[in-house]
Design an enzyme around this catalytic site. Structure first.
Site, PDB file in Angstrom:
ATOM      1  N   CYS A 103      -2.440   2.586   8.966  1.00 17.45           N
ATOM      2  CA  CYS A 103      -3.302   1.788   8.668  1.00 17.45           C
ATOM      3  C   CYS A 103      -4.650   1.875   9.553  1.00 17.45           C
ATOM      4  CB  CYS A 103      -2.977   0.615   8.527  1.00 17.45           C
ATOM      5  SG  CYS A 103      -1.556   0.334   7.300  1.00 17.45           S
ATOM      6  N   HIS A 130       0.750  -1.297  -0.068  1.00 16.93           N
ATOM      7  CA  HIS A 130      -0.051   0.151  -0.066  1.00 16.93           C
ATOM      8  C   HIS A 130       0.874   1.132   0.012  1.00 16.93           C
ATOM      9  CE1 HIS A 130      -3.763  -1.809   2.157  1.00 16.93           C
ATOM     10  NE2 HIS A 130      -3.986  -1.510   0.856  1.00 16.93           N
TER      11      HIS A 130
HETATM   12  N1  ARG Z   1      -3.867  -7.224   6.533  1.00 14.74           N
HETATM   13  C1  ARG Z   1      -4.424  -5.889   5.902  1.00 14.74           C
HETATM   14  C2  ARG Z   1      -4.350  -6.165   4.465  1.00 14.74           C
HETATM   15  O1  ARG Z   1      -3.356  -6.683   3.860  1.00 14.74           O
HETATM   16  C3  ARG Z   1      -3.494  -4.740   6.244  1.00 14.74           C
HETATM   17  C4  ARG Z   1      -3.702  -3.490   5.833  1.00 14.74           C
HETATM   18  C5  ARG Z   1      -3.050  -2.268   6.148  1.00 14.74           C
HETATM   19  N2  ARG Z   1      -3.589  -1.006   5.860  1.00 14.74           N
HETATM   20  C6  ARG Z   1      -2.993  -0.197   5.215  1.00 14.74           C
HETATM   21  N3  ARG Z   1      -3.653   1.014   4.922  1.00 14.74           N
HETATM   22  N4  ARG Z   1      -1.667  -0.323   4.795  1.00 14.74           N
HETATM   23  O2  ARG Z   1      -5.118  -5.616   3.767  1.00 14.74           O
END
Ligand code: ARG
Length: 274
Positions: free
Chosen positions: A268, A172
């Protein structure tokens, strides 16, 4: 050494979701290992410490009701992107998280947001969208579809800068880039997460950016939240503290170790309601 400019915090509104049902039972990013146990009470305590810190800094924190069937809901940043009260909903890349989008959209509708767009293309909210006054920075490569970029540009009326993510650990945008001061278009980022062309774009747009090294990036140090003065970031990203202070920011180290097991940290867990 640069001289620290005076920094002013501005009050923010955040949407967070307590990790009441957090667990790692599937793996959709390299940080997630279902074989590794998660300490749920500790995850909750770490999350509450973050929430309470925001409140102590004078920010408003709204809470989303967690759902037992959606263990990743704690990563509330992914549920939508809100700019000037306009809400662009999310559409998740993985089926395990798909139902989170409707929970967020419903929260906005029941909290007085009249412009809520259900997106046509996959976008994982603020996971891949970062807002500065001049641009909407938009990640692609692992989660959000490149087609979500023109969709977001049209919806928000802000120029989108598409950025290609190339390292699966930084799946991300918010794992590799953080807006420190939106009004000044000031960011910090980890170049290694981006394609050569995107790196060149970042250098061109943000010649004064704070550039993080591989170690601080691997501690998820870029997964941080700034209110213009205080920068809340994973405490293990020790190399970022000095450079942030030199710029006049006040770094605040947070321990979200349990939530790191899901591949996320401070940012996150925090969606900003702009
Ligand atoms: N386990 C989640 C996923 O892989 C983590 C998300 C993390 N969020 C972020 N904004 N980077 O989707």
């Amino acid at each position: 050494m640069r001289t620290a400019a005076p920094r002013a915090a501005s009050p923010r509104r955040y949407l967070m979701c307590p990790p009441a049902h957090f667990k790692v039972t599937y793996s959709i990013n390299p940080w997630m290992d279902p074989a590794k146990p998660v300490d749920l009470p500790l995850a909750l305590t770490q999350w509450e410490t973050l929430r309470d810190r925001y409140r102590a800094l004078g920010h408003t924190v709204e809470e989303l009701e967690p759902r037992p069937d959606l263990p990743d809901m704690v990563y509330a940043a992914n549920g939508a992107t809100v700019v000037e009260g306009r809400v662009l909903g999310a559409r998740f890349a993985h089926p395990q998280r798909a139902a989170e989008a409707a929970v967020h959209a419903e929260w906005f509708r029941s909290h007085g947001y009249s412009v809520v767009r259900e997106p046509e293309h996959i976008n994982e909210g603020e996971g891949d969208f970062a807002v500065t006054d001049s641009w909407l920075l938009a990640g692609r490569g692992f989660r959000s579809s490149p087609l979500s970029h023109p969709e977001a540009q049209e919806f928000f009326g802000r120029p989108v800068i598409g950025l290609d993510l190339i390292d699966p650990r930084y799946y991300h945008l918010d794992t590799a880039l953080c807006v420190l001061d939106a009004a000044a278009d000031e960011i910090m980022y980890y170049p290694g997460a981006f394609s050569p062309g995107s790196r060149a774009v970042l250098e061109r747009l943000f010649p004064d950016a704070l550039v993080a090294d591989a170690e601080d990036a691997a501690a998820l140090g870029l997964n941080a939240v700034s209110d213009g003065r205080h920068v809340l970031l994973p405490q293990a990203a020790v190399g970022l503290f000095g450079p942030l202070r030199e710029r006049g920011f006040e770094p605040i180290g947070m321990d979200l170790g349990e939530l790191l097991k899901g591949g996320g940290s401070v940012k996150c867990c925090t969606q900003e309601l702009r």
